[in-house]
Design a protein around this motif. Structure first.
Motif, short mmCIF file in Angstrom:
data_model
loop_
_atom_site.label_atom_id
_atom_site.label_comp_id
_atom_site.label_asym_id
_atom_site.label_seq_id
_atom_site.Cartn_x
_atom_site.Cartn_y
_atom_site.Cartn_z
N TRP A 361 41.13 -12.39 3.47
CA TRP A 361 42.32 -12.25 2.65
C TRP A 361 42.59 -13.54 1.91
CZ3 TRP A 361 45.51 -8.65 0.79
CH2 TRP A 361 46.71 -9.07 0.22
N ASP A 362 42.80 -13.43 0.62
CA ASP A 362 43.11 -14.59 -0.22
C ASP A 362 44.10 -14.14 -1.28
OD1 ASP A 362 43.26 -16.79 -1.83
OD2 ASP A 362 41.10 -17.05 -2.08
N ALA A 363 45.38 -14.38 -1.02
CA ALA A 363 46.42 -13.93 -1.94
C ALA A 363 46.25 -14.55 -3.32
CB ALA A 363 47.79 -14.25 -1.37
N ALA A 364 45.83 -15.83 -3.36
CA ALA A 364 45.68 -16.50 -4.64
C ALA A 364 44.59 -15.86 -5.50
CB ALA A 364 45.37 -17.97 -4.42
N ALA A 365 43.60 -15.26 -4.83
CA ALA A 365 42.49 -14.63 -5.56
C ALA A 365 42.72 -13.14 -5.78
CB ALA A 365 41.19 -14.86 -4.81
N GLY A 366 43.89 -12.66 -5.43
CA GLY A 366 44.20 -11.26 -5.69
C GLY A 366 44.16 -10.35 -4.49
N GLY A 367 44.02 -10.91 -3.27
CA GLY A 367 44.08 -10.07 -2.09
C GLY A 367 42.82 -10.09 -1.26
N SER A 368 42.39 -8.91 -0.84
CA SER A 368 41.27 -8.81 0.09
C SER A 368 39.92 -8.90 -0.62
CB SER A 368 41.33 -7.48 0.85
OG SER A 368 42.45 -7.45 1.72
N ARG A 369 38.94 -9.45 0.11
CA ARG A 369 37.54 -9.38 -0.27
C ARG A 369 36.82 -8.61 0.83
NH1 ARG A 369 38.58 -14.64 -2.33
NH2 ARG A 369 38.33 -15.51 -0.24
N VAL A 370 36.18 -7.53 0.45
CA VAL A 370 35.45 -6.69 1.40
C VAL A 370 33.96 -6.94 1.21
CG1 VAL A 370 34.90 -4.34 2.12
CG2 VAL A 370 37.26 -4.94 1.49
N TYR A 371 33.29 -7.34 2.28
CA TYR A 371 31.86 -7.62 2.26
C TYR A 371 31.09 -6.47 2.90
CZ TYR A 371 32.97 -12.49 1.11
OH TYR A 371 33.42 -13.64 0.50
N TYR A 372 29.96 -6.12 2.30
CA TYR A 372 29.11 -5.09 2.88
C TYR A 372 27.66 -5.37 2.50
CZ TYR A 372 29.45 -3.11 -1.86
OH TYR A 372 29.42 -2.93 -3.22
N VAL A 373 26.74 -4.68 3.17
CA VAL A 373 25.31 -4.88 2.97
C VAL A 373 24.66 -3.53 2.66
CG1 VAL A 373 23.16 -5.73 3.99
CG2 VAL A 373 25.33 -6.82 4.58
N THR A 374 23.92 -3.48 1.56
CA THR A 374 23.21 -2.25 1.23
C THR A 374 21.86 -2.22 1.93
OG1 THR A 374 22.26 -3.23 -0.77
CG2 THR A 374 24.35 -2.05 -1.01
N ASP A 403 20.15 -8.29 6.16
CA ASP A 403 20.45 -6.92 6.56
C ASP A 403 21.59 -6.84 7.57
OD1 ASP A 403 18.92 -8.14 8.47
OD2 ASP A 403 17.55 -6.48 8.78
N ARG A 404 22.16 -7.96 7.91
CA ARG A 404 23.36 -8.01 8.74
C ARG A 404 24.31 -9.03 8.13
NH1 ARG A 404 21.45 -3.97 10.24
NH2 ARG A 404 21.20 -3.19 12.38
N LEU A 405 25.54 -9.07 8.65
CA LEU A 405 26.57 -9.88 8.00
C LEU A 405 27.69 -10.18 8.97
CD1 LEU A 405 28.22 -10.83 5.35
CD2 LEU A 405 29.10 -8.50 5.37
N ALA A 406 28.22 -11.38 8.90
CA ALA A 406 29.51 -11.72 9.48
C ALA A 406 30.18 -12.70 8.53
CB ALA A 406 29.36 -12.32 10.87
N VAL A 407 31.51 -12.67 8.50
CA VAL A 407 32.27 -13.55 7.60
C VAL A 407 33.41 -14.19 8.37
CG1 VAL A 407 33.55 -13.71 5.44
CG2 VAL A 407 31.76 -11.99 5.68
N ARG A 408 33.61 -15.48 8.16
CA ARG A 408 34.74 -16.20 8.75
C ARG A 408 35.35 -17.06 7.66
NH1 ARG A 408 37.58 -15.43 13.17
NH2 ARG A 408 35.69 -15.25 14.44
N GLN A 409 36.66 -16.94 7.45
CA GLN A 409 37.33 -17.77 6.45
C GLN A 409 37.75 -19.08 7.10
OE1 GLN A 409 41.29 -16.68 4.64
NE2 GLN A 409 40.01 -16.38 2.85
N ASP A 410 37.39 -20.22 6.47
CA ASP A 410 37.76 -21.50 7.04
C ASP A 410 39.18 -21.88 6.62
OD1 ASP A 410 37.67 -22.77 4.50
OD2 ASP A 410 35.62 -23.46 4.78
N SER A 411 39.67 -23.01 7.11
CA SER A 411 41.07 -23.41 6.86
C SER A 411 41.30 -23.87 5.44
CB SER A 411 41.47 -24.52 7.84
OG SER A 411 40.64 -25.64 7.69
N ASP A 412 40.24 -24.07 4.66
CA ASP A 412 40.38 -24.38 3.24
C ASP A 412 40.41 -23.12 2.38
OD1 ASP A 412 40.40 -27.12 3.70
OD2 ASP A 412 38.23 -27.32 3.50
N GLY A 413 40.32 -21.96 3.02
CA GLY A 413 40.33 -20.69 2.30
C GLY A 413 38.98 -20.28 1.76
N LYS A 414 37.91 -20.96 2.18
CA LYS A 414 36.56 -20.60 1.77
C LYS A 414 35.98 -19.57 2.73
CE LYS A 414 35.94 -23.60 -1.66
NZ LYS A 414 35.63 -23.19 -3.05
#
Length: 432
Positions: A361-374, A403-414
């Motif tokens: 979630w990043d309100a400054a960037a317009g809300g949620s980013r959803v990540y997926y893998v084809t 072919d797999r994925l995990a995402v963690r947002q750091d404290s800088d919003g990255k």
């Protein structure tokens, strides 16, 4: 214990990262390449077993800069085994490796069991790293450092519920430095409930919070945990017919308030735990043709993998769902609560996706980013946003066939991306 480092590799890693960040270009499907994405190859061998959908294999910490911790499987002594370790990235881009050590000082090694035996990691408020790994109805396999920078050693005897079969551990860090862990407990054929645990960072002890979900003839599949600024713990999980199956149903949500010891649904209404499918706050309910089945060849509607992010204390959910009209494909959806119900939106309905998903979630960037893998394509990892009325995807890791994925947002919003490419036994680090 001194960590072995790879400072000699720092320059080559940086060069590789630069090479892997292309200039903006149109993709074949019309989406835009994400030029801001930085990709690095983690400089350690990865085992093909390093794959799952439920795990939490990445953690971050802000000290003199951003630190990243990736728990992953290294190759074992044979093709059917793996050895868990942590790859740590310092703020200057230098990687170091921390193997998980048994009591005899040797690196832990376990039999492969794809989809089950992958590690989850978190860093507590005192700088200690905690790893849960390689459990598919096994007793605790829990490793921890005793001090920042120390060896990662076996601490399984400190966990509650000794001798109980544990599966699907997901773990997260609270703002106060405590940890919360959700896992499926038991190996009964009639039911396998979900349980929540807490690491008290000040006391350095684990305890059981509650059995949050369980019902006769049903198994619980934990998906994700997040803790908001008030310390409330948000829990995401799925239900399946007992004893186990690759296809689940009734994606559900709970929130736990440590201040009161109470659980509630997304509207704030109190609930009694353990919840059942009939009393759960269900995000994705059964649809036409959906059946409770333990047949791993089942082709009907089902849920498979989900993650959550927080907008303050409001949950935002990304998940994969196969409906009767999706031609067998798991499509990507987004959901958020509204009053006493959930609003659901379609994010992606193209080719088949793999059992991996992420959301930030990043309100400054317009809300949620959803990540997926084809499941196919030159670019496989995508991030979708909704700047207007529709979800718009862009390549999140150009040229990488993860072919797999995990995402963690750091404290800088990255957004820190954990990207396993099991076909090429390679793990990538991404930052965007």
């Amino acid at each position: 214990m001194r960590r072995p480092t790879v400072r000699a590799c720092a320059a080559s890693v940086a060069a590789l990262a630069a090479l892997l960040v292309p200039a903006p270009a149109a993709q074949a499907d019309g989406t835009a390449a994400a030029a801001a994405t930085v990709i690095e190859k983690v400089p350690y061998a990865m085992d093909t077993s390093n794959q799952a959908a439920w795990w939490s294999p990445a953690a971050t910490y802000k000290g003199r800069g951003q630190y990243t911790y990736f728990a992953f499987n290294e190759p074992g002594a044979t093709a059917a085994t793996h050895r868990p370790a942590i790859a740590r990235r310092d703020p200057d881009g230098v990687w170091s490796r921390l193997p998980l050590l048994d009591a005899d000082g040797q690196q832990a090694e376990f039999a492969d069991d794809n989809g089950h035996n992958q590690p989850s990691v978190a860093r507590d408020g005192s700088g200690r790293l905690h790893v849960f790994t390689s459990m598919h109805a096994n007793p605790w396999r829990y490793y921890r450092t005793d001090a920042p920078g120390g060896a990662v050693t076996d601490h399984a005897a400190e966990m509650p519920d000794q001798g109980v079969a544990i599966t699907y551990p997901v773990v997260t860090t609270a703002p106060n430095g405590d940890l919360y862990l959700a896992a499926r407990v038991g190996a009964g054929s009639d039911q396998r409930p979900g349980r929540l645990y807490r690491w008290d960072n000040a006391a350095s002890t684990w305890s059981t919070v509650a059995t949050f979900a369980g019902a006769l003839n049903r198994s619980v599949y934990p998906d994700d945990l997040a803790v908001d600024a008030q310390g409330r713990v948000h829990v995401l999980f799925e239900w399946a017919k007992a004893p186990a199956t690759g296809f689940r149903h009734q994606l559900s949500y709970l929130v736990y308030d440590p201040a009161t010891g109470a659980f509630a649904d997304s509207s704030g209404a109190a609930v009694t735990t353990p919840v059942t499918p009939a009393t759960s706050d269900v995000i994705q309910d059964l649809t036409e043709g959906e059946e409770w089945s333990i047949d791993n060849a089942y082709t009907g509607p089902a849920v498979q993998s989900a993650k959550l992010a927080l907008d303050g204390s409001a949950p935002k959910i990304a998940y994969r769902y196969r409906s009767a009209d999706s031609n067998g494909n798991f499509r990507v959806y987004y959901a958020y609560p509204s009053g006493s119900s959930w609003i659901r939106q379609s994010v992606y309905s193209g080719v088949q996706t793999t059992a991996a998903i992420g959301i930030t979630w990043d309100a400054a960037a317009g809300g949620s980013r959803v990540y997926y893998v084809t499941a196919s394509g030159t670019d496989r990892v995508f991030a979708a946003t909704r700047p207007a009325s529709t979800w718009t995807p862009e390549s999140a890791a150009p040229g990488i066939t993860a072919d797999r994925l995990a995402v963690r947002q750091d404290s800088d919003g990255k957004d820190v991306l954990y990207l396993p490419d099991t076909a090429h036994t390679t793990l990538y680090y991404g930052l965007r």
